[in-house]
Scaffold this motif. Structure first.
Motif, short mmCIF file in Angstrom:
data_model
loop_
_atom_site.label_atom_id
_atom_site.label_comp_id
_atom_site.label_asym_id
_atom_site.label_seq_id
_atom_site.Cartn_x
_atom_site.Cartn_y
_atom_site.Cartn_z
N PRO A 57 -69.50 95.60 111.03
CA PRO A 57 -68.43 95.95 111.68
C PRO A 57 -67.01 96.94 110.17
O PRO A 57 -67.66 96.36 109.63
N PHE A 109 -71.44 97.64 119.75
CA PHE A 109 -71.30 97.32 118.57
C PHE A 109 -69.85 97.06 118.12
O PHE A 109 -69.06 98.46 119.08
N ASP A 110 -68.66 97.20 117.58
CA ASP A 110 -67.13 96.99 117.42
C ASP A 110 -66.30 96.73 116.30
O ASP A 110 -67.16 95.45 115.73
N LEU A 112 -67.08 101.64 115.09
CA LEU A 112 -68.46 101.34 114.56
C LEU A 112 -68.25 103.12 114.04
O LEU A 112 -67.99 103.99 115.35
#
Length: 268
Positions: A92, A114-115, A117
């Protein structure tokens, strides 16, 4: 509605620029019956312009490079196994560069939730995959659009890269050899890949096992060591060993979801 002649010209253009076209898709696109499309394909085949395939057609005498659309359906499980391994190394908050292509596109698919990015890419498929991902900041490398690869190349993309750096760079390839590196159909692509590799702290080449050791084209990009080849467990052991002997780290992703092996583990 297009005339029959104009429709056949458009069918040929689609086959050349976007790859394999099915009877069903063409029938819906041109709002004619499947029988009409089959007659069009038969005529184009008789003229030596298209080759008939099961359920569709592809261009004859066209550029030998497969379109992104064609490549997306090839080695599907292998590419997604590679993509899952690649996604597992990303952390991340990193700033990453994703090349264009079907395998890197599969990686983009894995990253949608995703977090946080930051992602930069020249690939339209990656932009589409990540367009609705709220935790991902996406930048596009603009330039000249290559229709077959659905990616941007050229001086504008290269100039933008000079102002960037990345924690990780993920490249794709039409083929790759231990001796000469990445093989592509177009010199603009190899030039861009060389520049991409120079801008990353860590560089990965994602290539399914069918691409190892092949030389289908005459445009090459040699990557400076160190870099990592990520392939699948169908790879020829002799080909994999050639990369290791050349100083390349190799990661082998198991199709089916089992753990991957590192070059050191495989060599032990």
């Amino acid at each position: 509605m297009l005339s029959a002649k104009a429709r056949r010209e458009e069918i040929y253009h689609l086959a050349v620029t976007t790859g394999l076209a099915s009877v069903e898709e063409l029938s819906a696109r041109f709002e004619v019956t499947a029988s009409t499309i089959r007659r069009d394909l038969a005529l184009l085949n008789g003229q030596g312009r298209l080759a008939r395939t099961y359920g569709g057609a592809m261009a004859m005498g066209a550029h030998p490079e497969a379109s992104l659309r064609q490549r997306t359906g090839e080695a599907f499980e292998q590419k997604h196994a590679i993509a899952r391994w690649a996604a597992s190394v990303i952390r991340p908050g990193e700033n990453i560069l994703l090349d264009a292509g079907s395998t890197v596109g599969a990686l983009a698919h894995e990253l949608r939730n995703f977090d946080p990015l930051s992602v930069t890419t020249p690939g339209i498929n990656t932009l589409q995959e990540l367009a609705d991902s709220e935790g991902i900041e996406v930048d596009c490398l603009g330039g000249r659009l290559r229709t077959l690869s659905q990616s941007f190349v050229g001086p504008l993309a290269e100039a933008a890269l000079e102002r960037m750096s990345f924690d990780r760079v993920f490249l794709g390839a039409d083929a790759v050899t231990a001796e000469d590196g990445i093989c592509e159909a177009d010199h603009a692509q190899t030039r861009l890949k060389e520049l991409m590799a120079r801008r990353g702290s860590v560089v990965y080449l994602l290539a399914d096992s069918a691409k190892l050791g092949l030389r289908p084209f005459h445009a090459w990009a040699r990557l400076a060591l160190p870099w990592t080849l990520v392939t699948d467990d169908g790879a020829d052991p002799e080909q994999v060993q050639k990369f290791r002997d050349a100083g390349v780290e190799v990661q082998v992703a198991a199709v089916g979801g089992a753990a991957s092996t590192t070059s050191a583990e495989a060599a032990s």
